[in-house]
Design a protein around this motif. Structure first.
Motif, PDB file in Angstrom:
ATOM      1  N   GLU A  96      18.442  11.057  -1.514  1.00 40.03           N
ATOM      2  CA  GLU A  96      18.676   9.815  -2.231  1.00 40.03           C
ATOM      3  C   GLU A  96      17.574   9.567  -3.258  1.00 40.03           C
ATOM      4  O   GLU A  96      16.402   9.551  -2.911  1.00 40.03           O
ATOM      5  CB  GLU A  96      18.712   8.627  -1.260  1.00 40.03           C
ATOM      6  N   PRO A  97      17.949   9.347  -4.527  1.00 40.71           N
ATOM      7  CA  PRO A  97      16.934   9.096  -5.563  1.00 40.71           C
ATOM      8  C   PRO A  97      16.053   7.884  -5.246  1.00 40.71           C
ATOM      9  O   PRO A  97      14.839   7.935  -5.468  1.00 40.71           O
ATOM     10  CB  PRO A  97      17.751   8.862  -6.836  1.00 40.71           C
ATOM     11  N   TRP A  98      16.630   6.810  -4.715  1.00 38.95           N
ATOM     12  CA  TRP A  98      15.823   5.622  -4.423  1.00 38.95           C
ATOM     13  C   TRP A  98      14.788   5.904  -3.342  1.00 38.95           C
ATOM     14  O   TRP A  98      13.662   5.426  -3.399  1.00 38.95           O
ATOM     15  CB  TRP A  98      16.706   4.435  -4.010  1.00 38.95           C
ATOM     16  N   LEU A  99      15.148   6.739  -2.343  1.00 37.15           N
ATOM     17  CA  LEU A  99      14.228   7.069  -1.271  1.00 37.15           C
ATOM     18  C   LEU A  99      13.127   8.010  -1.777  1.00 37.15           C
ATOM     19  O   LEU A  99      11.968   7.886  -1.388  1.00 37.15           O
ATOM     20  CB  LEU A  99      14.990   7.699  -0.100  1.00 37.15           C
ATOM     21  N   SER A 100      13.502   8.912  -2.649  1.00 31.79           N
ATOM     22  CA  SER A 100      12.517   9.806  -3.258  1.00 31.79           C
ATOM     23  C   SER A 100      11.492   8.999  -4.051  1.00 31.79           C
ATOM     24  O   SER A 100      10.282   9.217  -3.933  1.00 31.79           O
ATOM     25  CB  SER A 100      13.216  10.820  -4.168  1.00 31.79           C
ATOM     26  N   GLU A 101      11.954   8.054  -4.847  1.00 29.23           N
ATOM     27  CA  GLU A 101      11.056   7.217  -5.652  1.00 29.23           C
ATOM     28  C   GLU A 101      10.157   6.362  -4.761  1.00 29.23           C
ATOM     29  O   GLU A 101       8.958   6.244  -5.006  1.00 29.23           O
ATOM     30  CB  GLU A 101      11.875   6.319  -6.593  1.00 29.23           C
ATOM     31  N   LEU A 102      10.721   5.783  -3.744  1.00 30.79           N
ATOM     32  CA  LEU A 102       9.943   4.947  -2.823  1.00 30.79           C
ATOM     33  C   LEU A 102       8.888   5.783  -2.084  1.00 30.79           C
ATOM     34  O   LEU A 102       7.729   5.372  -1.955  1.00 30.79           O
ATOM     35  CB  LEU A 102      10.888   4.279  -1.822  1.00 30.79           C
ATOM     36  N   THR A 103       9.285   6.960  -1.631  1.00 30.57           N
ATOM     37  CA  THR A 103       8.360   7.859  -0.939  1.00 30.57           C
ATOM     38  C   THR A 103       7.234   8.281  -1.877  1.00 30.57           C
ATOM     39  O   THR A 103       6.058   8.280  -1.499  1.00 30.57           O
ATOM     40  CB  THR A 103       9.109   9.095  -0.393  1.00 30.57           C
ATOM     41  N   TRP A 104       7.587   8.621  -3.109  1.00 31.28           N
ATOM     42  CA  TRP A 104       6.575   9.009  -4.098  1.00 31.28           C
ATOM     43  C   TRP A 104       5.594   7.863  -4.331  1.00 31.28           C
ATOM     44  O   TRP A 104       4.379   8.082  -4.373  1.00 31.28           O
ATOM     45  CB  TRP A 104       7.256   9.408  -5.405  1.00 31.28           C
ATOM     46  N   GLN A 105       6.132   6.667  -4.488  1.00 36.24           N
ATOM     47  CA  GLN A 105       5.273   5.513  -4.755  1.00 36.24           C
ATOM     48  C   GLN A 105       4.287   5.272  -3.611  1.00 36.24           C
ATOM     49  O   GLN A 105       3.097   5.039  -3.844  1.00 36.24           O
ATOM     50  CB  GLN A 105       6.126   4.263  -4.990  1.00 36.24           C
ATOM     51  N   VAL A 106       4.756   5.337  -2.392  1.00 38.00           N
ATOM     52  CA  VAL A 106       3.886   5.111  -1.231  1.00 38.00           C
ATOM     53  C   VAL A 106       2.875   6.249  -1.093  1.00 38.00           C
ATOM     54  O   VAL A 106       1.685   6.015  -0.865  1.00 38.00           O
ATOM     55  CB  VAL A 106       4.717   4.929   0.059  1.00 38.00           C
ATOM     56  N   LEU A 107       3.330   7.488  -1.242  1.00 38.04           N
ATOM     57  CA  LEU A 107       2.454   8.641  -1.075  1.00 38.04           C
ATOM     58  C   LEU A 107       1.338   8.667  -2.123  1.00 38.04           C
ATOM     59  O   LEU A 107       0.172   8.896  -1.805  1.00 38.04           O
ATOM     60  CB  LEU A 107       3.260   9.940  -1.142  1.00 38.04           C
ATOM     61  N   PHE A 108       1.679   8.430  -3.362  1.00 37.20           N
ATOM     62  CA  PHE A 108       0.696   8.556  -4.440  1.00 37.20           C
ATOM     63  C   PHE A 108      -0.047   7.257  -4.750  1.00 37.20           C
ATOM     64  O   PHE A 108      -0.886   7.224  -5.644  1.00 37.20           O
ATOM     65  CB  PHE A 108       1.355   9.112  -5.704  1.00 37.20           C
ATOM     66  N   HIS A 109       0.248   6.210  -4.011  1.00 42.13           N
ATOM     67  CA  HIS A 109      -0.467   4.943  -4.201  1.00 42.13           C
ATOM     68  C   HIS A 109      -1.941   5.116  -3.841  1.00 42.13           C
ATOM     69  O   HIS A 109      -2.276   5.725  -2.826  1.00 42.13           O
ATOM     70  CB  HIS A 109       0.161   3.849  -3.328  1.00 42.13           C
ATOM     71  N   ASP A 110      -2.801   4.572  -4.660  1.00 40.85           N
ATOM     72  CA  ASP A 110      -4.235   4.612  -4.389  1.00 40.85           C
ATOM     73  C   ASP A 110      -4.652   3.251  -3.846  1.00 40.85           C
ATOM     74  O   ASP A 110      -4.791   2.297  -4.607  1.00 40.85           O
ATOM     75  CB  ASP A 110      -5.010   4.945  -5.659  1.00 40.85           C
ATOM     76  N   PRO A 111      -4.845   3.137  -2.526  1.00 36.27           N
ATOM     77  CA  PRO A 111      -5.146   1.831  -1.940  1.00 36.27           C
ATOM     78  C   PRO A 111      -6.479   1.249  -2.403  1.00 36.27           C
ATOM     79  O   PRO A 111      -6.712   0.051  -2.282  1.00 36.27           O
ATOM     80  CB  PRO A 111      -5.160   2.103  -0.433  1.00 36.27           C
ATOM     81  N   LYS A 112      -7.332   2.078  -2.966  1.00 38.20           N
ATOM     82  CA  LYS A 112      -8.636   1.595  -3.435  1.00 38.20           C
ATOM     83  C   LYS A 112      -8.495   0.684  -4.661  1.00 38.20           C
ATOM     84  O   LYS A 112      -9.372  -0.117  -4.941  1.00 38.20           O
ATOM     85  CB  LYS A 112      -9.550   2.771  -3.789  1.00 38.20           C
ATOM     86  N   MET A 113      -7.406   0.822  -5.376  1.00 35.56           N
ATOM     87  CA  MET A 113      -7.227   0.077  -6.622  1.00 35.56           C
ATOM     88  C   MET A 113      -7.009  -1.422  -6.404  1.00 35.56           C
ATOM     89  O   MET A 113      -7.288  -2.216  -7.268  1.00 35.56           O
ATOM     90  CB  MET A 113      -6.043   0.644  -7.416  1.00 35.56           C
ATOM     91  N   ASN A 114      -6.437  -1.773  -5.282  1.00 36.49           N
ATOM     92  CA  ASN A 114      -6.156  -3.181  -5.021  1.00 36.49           C
ATOM     93  C   ASN A 114      -6.363  -3.417  -3.527  1.00 36.49           C
ATOM     94  O   ASN A 114      -5.412  -3.420  -2.762  1.00 36.49           O
ATOM     95  CB  ASN A 114      -4.720  -3.530  -5.436  1.00 36.49           C
ATOM     96  N   CYS A 115      -7.624  -3.582  -3.138  1.00 30.46           N
ATOM     97  CA  CYS A 115      -7.872  -3.745  -1.713  1.00 30.46           C
ATOM     98  C   CYS A 115      -8.828  -4.903  -1.464  1.00 30.46           C
ATOM     99  O   CYS A 115      -9.578  -5.317  -2.335  1.00 30.46           O
ATOM    100  CB  CYS A 115      -8.429  -2.464  -1.101  1.00 30.46           C
ATOM    101  N   SER A 116      -8.732  -5.394  -0.272  1.00 27.49           N
ATOM    102  CA  SER A 116      -9.642  -6.422   0.211  1.00 27.49           C
ATOM    103  C   SER A 116     -10.516  -5.766   1.272  1.00 27.49           C
ATOM    104  O   SER A 116     -10.006  -5.262   2.271  1.00 27.49           O
ATOM    105  CB  SER A 116      -8.840  -7.580   0.805  1.00 27.49           C
ATOM    106  N   VAL A 117     -11.807  -5.724   1.024  1.00 32.60           N
ATOM    107  CA  VAL A 117     -12.739  -5.078   1.942  1.00 32.60           C
ATOM    108  C   VAL A 117     -13.148  -6.080   3.013  1.00 32.60           C
ATOM    109  O   VAL A 117     -13.674  -7.143   2.714  1.00 32.60           O
ATOM    110  CB  VAL A 117     -13.974  -4.549   1.175  1.00 32.60           C
ATOM    111  N   LYS A 118     -12.878  -5.741   4.271  1.00 31.91           N
ATOM    112  CA  LYS A 118     -13.103  -6.662   5.387  1.00 31.91           C
ATOM    113  C   LYS A 118     -14.362  -6.357   6.197  1.00 31.91           C
ATOM    114  O   LYS A 118     -14.764  -7.161   7.017  1.00 31.91           O
ATOM    115  CB  LYS A 118     -11.889  -6.658   6.322  1.00 31.91           C
TER     116      LYS A 118
END
Length: 187
Positions: A111-133
């Protein structure tokens, strides 16, 4: 088609060993479950029988029981000497190569939508928008080579996400298959 990943929460835990955790928001965790629920049935049947990490019904107790059974079998109920190799993939989550992982995942995504969603989650850089606790000193105690803060952009999965646990199993399955079928490791 317009989903955007939210802020991650980064903190350090010290038990059982020091490591950094990257927690997603509730909304993002729901998306992780969508990906996991769609993909896991496509991958789990292909995993070797001795894959136990974070798989329903195959937890620590099942792994321990399988190990015990294998030890008894290979030693002929403790009558014959036997050997084992205890190994660990060093800095595993931080070292995972995302483009290679996405190729492995893409083999079973139709499914194209699942591929796009998976890509987005996999390649997301959590350091770019994080709250350091945790305090900076706590992050300073995490070994540099084990920290996602120091990983190249094309490597590393955030410890603490369901998708990271699942993706790590998919990635390591290649080694499991090699050990089982090429090296013929029985247990």
């Amino acid at each position: 088609g317009n989903y955007q990943i939210g802020r991650s929460f980064a903190f350090v835990v010290e038990q059982p060993k020091i490591r950094e955790i990257w927690a997603a928001t509730f909304r993002d965790r729901v998306v992780h479950h969508v990906i996991y629920n769609r993909l896991s049935p496509r991958f789990y049947p292909g995993f070797i029988q001795n894959t136990f990490a974070c798989i329903p019904g195959r937890g620590s107790l099942a792994g321990s029981n399988a190990l015990w059974s294998g030890m008894r079998s290979i030693s002929r109920n403790w009558e014959k000497p036997a050997y084992y190799l205890g190994a660990d993939v060093r800095n595993y989550f931080v070292s995972i190569h995302k483009p290679t992982l996405f190729e492995l995942l893409s083999e079973k995504i139709r499914e194209p939508w699942l591929s796009e969603l998976t890509w987005q989650v996999l390649f997301h850089d959590p350091k770019m928008n994080c709250s350091v606790k945790s305090k900076p000193e706590a992050f300073g105690r995490v070994p540099r080579h084990k920290s996602l803060w120091n990983a190249p952009i094309d490597r590393g999965l955030p410890i603490g996400n369901l998708t990271s646990q699942f993706f790590a199993n998919v990635y390591l399955n290649e080694l499991d298959q090699f050990a089982k079928h090429q090296l013929r490791a029985r247990y």
